[in-house]
Write an enzyme that holds these catalytic residues in place. Structure first.
Site, PDB file in Angstrom:
ATOM      1  N   GLU A 276     -15.067  13.877   1.959  1.00 42.26           N
ATOM      2  CA  GLU A 276     -13.834  13.902   1.160  1.00 42.26           C
ATOM      3  C   GLU A 276     -13.212  12.514   1.187  1.00 42.26           C
ATOM      4  OE1 GLU A 276     -11.298  16.801   3.072  1.00 42.26           O
ATOM      5  OE2 GLU A 276     -11.062  15.591   4.869  1.00 42.26           O
TER       6      GLU A 276
ATOM      7  N   ASP B 202      -2.812  10.849   3.982  1.00 40.77           N
ATOM      8  CA  ASP B 202      -3.616  10.539   2.798  1.00 40.77           C
ATOM      9  C   ASP B 202      -2.975   9.435   1.951  1.00 40.77           C
ATOM     10  OD1 ASP B 202      -5.022  12.888   3.612  1.00 40.77           O
ATOM     11  OD2 ASP B 202      -3.704  14.121   2.385  1.00 40.77           O
TER      12      ASP B 202
HETATM   13  O1  FUB Z   1      -4.102  16.394   3.206  1.00 46.31           O
HETATM   14  C1  FUB Z   1      -4.948  17.460   2.891  1.00 46.31           C
HETATM   15  C2  FUB Z   1      -6.380  17.047   2.989  1.00 46.31           C
HETATM   16  O2  FUB Z   1      -6.647  16.548   4.290  1.00 46.31           O
HETATM   17  C3  FUB Z   1      -6.795  15.930   2.096  1.00 46.31           C
HETATM   18  O3  FUB Z   1      -6.922  16.303   0.764  1.00 46.31           O
HETATM   19  C4  FUB Z   1      -8.047  15.542   2.771  1.00 46.31           C
HETATM   20  O4  FUB Z   1      -8.595  14.337   2.342  1.00 46.31           O
HETATM   21  C5  FUB Z   1      -7.621  15.521   4.211  1.00 46.31           C
HETATM   22  O5  FUB Z   1      -6.999  14.334   4.572  1.00 46.31           O
END
Ligand code: FUB
Length: 369
Positions: free
Chosen positions: A265, A58
């Site tokens: 997301e 991320d």
């Molecule tokens: O790293 C945890 C979660 O996985 C992140 O918040 C999401 O975007 C995904 O990459």
């Protein structure tokens, strides 16, 4: 975010371990990676992880004080079994990294914030972001509170590498995950956030938290990322969060059933030639997709895919301009041999077409022998 293994891709490939040298300037950075994983004879793709002594994911990239800084999640093996809530993404701290050039040496500035130092937070420090205003640096991070509800916290420091001092409470009115803070050219700051499934966005449909998942019908507009203007103090919301509307080229909302295009997301916003680009992960279809618009609030018109699926279930990125070039930072699971919760940051150049659309990147392309 979701946890099912991305089995087809995982079966296809195992990683190489060919990273840029990473130096540490603190003593608390023992490597999380005990055994180099290098089980194939040829590279899994043409790009290699840029951080190889910790698992990182991320990556939010920013230029501060003339350097490129990275604010990633810090993946590690906590032993928590995989479930559909993302429990095995059990991260407990953040490291900050910096570099003078893309492809050059990367400095690990050590632990910048630990969950044990955040009074309201209990676990799962997921994707963070950072911003600077008037010489103060702010780290924005999601974590679950003691009731298991995601909120977004903020911590501050007098330099971009931290360590960061957290506020005792999460940002009032914050919820869900994946904060991304965009500074507009007029000096306004906006936070984009939200993630469905494990990120709990679907539990806030009524405006209040519900322990039950509530999804719109398949033929309804998909759940949206949220945008909110930050107050001058950078530690509170200046307004109620609003939906980030994502439309198709006919002006209709992207629907729930449109898994290839709907928001899931990993929101990110950047500006290029006076146009706002809203990019995000499509989750269970594993793309980084984007829309373009004329305002930070949107609406954004869907344009296509920036980054095709990578090795591992999740896909998450940031886009930054540095020394006259544009870069896409992202992660995959190549270094861990495809383990979806143990990811590594990579970077590649991002280029635009004449009409402002972005060339699609396929990081799974194999390197030339
Ligand atoms: O790293 C945890 C979660 O996985 C992140 O918040 C999401 O975007 C995904 O990459």
């Amino acid at each position: 975010m979701h946890l099912r293994s991305f089995t087809a891709l995982t079966a296809m490939m195992l990683p190489v371990l060919l990273g840029t040298a990473c130096s540490n300037d603190t003593s608390d950075n023992t490597s999380d990676i005990q055994e180099p994983v290098n089980e194939t004879e040829e590279p899994a793709d043409s790009l290699t992880p840029i951080i190889t002594d910790l698992y990182t994911a991320d990556p939010s990239a920013h230029v501060f004080e003339g350097k490129l800084y990275l604010y990633p999640s810090h993946d590690y093996e906590s032993g928590i079994p995989e479930d559909d809530l993302g429990s095995h993404f059990d991260m407990k701290d953040y490291h900050v990294f910096s570099m003078d050039s893309v492809g050059g040496e990367i400095t690990d500035h050590g632990v910048a914030l630990s969950v044990e130092d955040v009074p309201w937070a209990e676990r799962q420090m997921w994707a963070p972001d950072a911003a600077e205003k008037d010489g103060t640096y702010y780290l924005y991070f999601p974590a679950k509170d003691k009731e298991g509800i995601f909120h977004i916290g903020v911590a501050s420091a007098d330099n971009p590498a931290g360590p960061f001092t957290p506020r005792p409470e999460p940002i009032e009115g914050s919820y869900s995950i994946d904060p991304a803070v965009f500074k507009d050219t007029d000096g306004s700051y906006y936070m984009y956030f939200g993630g469905i499934w494990g990120g709990q966005l679907q539990r806030w449909s009524s405006g209040e938290y519900s322990g039950e998942d509530t999804y719109p019908a398949e033929d309804a507009p998909a759940l949206s990322a949220k945008i909110v203007k930050l107050s001058d103090d950078m530690t509170s919301f200046a307004e109620a969060p609003r939906d980030v509307d994502l439309l198709d080229k006919a002006g209709n909302p992207i629907m729930v059933s449109d898994n290839d295009r709907r928001f899931f997301e990993a929101a990110w916003v950047h500006k290029y030639n006076d146009t706002y680009y809203f990019s995000y992960s499509t989750g269970d279809t594993h793309n980084i997709a984007y829309g373009m618009g004329d305002s930070p609030y949107g609406p954004f018109t869907y344009q296509g895919v920036i980054l095709k699926p990578v090795l591992g279930w999740t896909n998450h990125h940031s886009i930054v301009e540095y020394n006259g070039k544009w870069y896409l930072f992202f992660h995959d699971s190549s270094l861990s041999g495809g383990q979806t919760h143990l990811r590594s940051v990579k970077v590649t150049e991002l280029t635009y077409n004449e009409d402002g659309t972005i060339h699609t990147i396929d990081a799974m392309v194999k390197a030339e022998p």
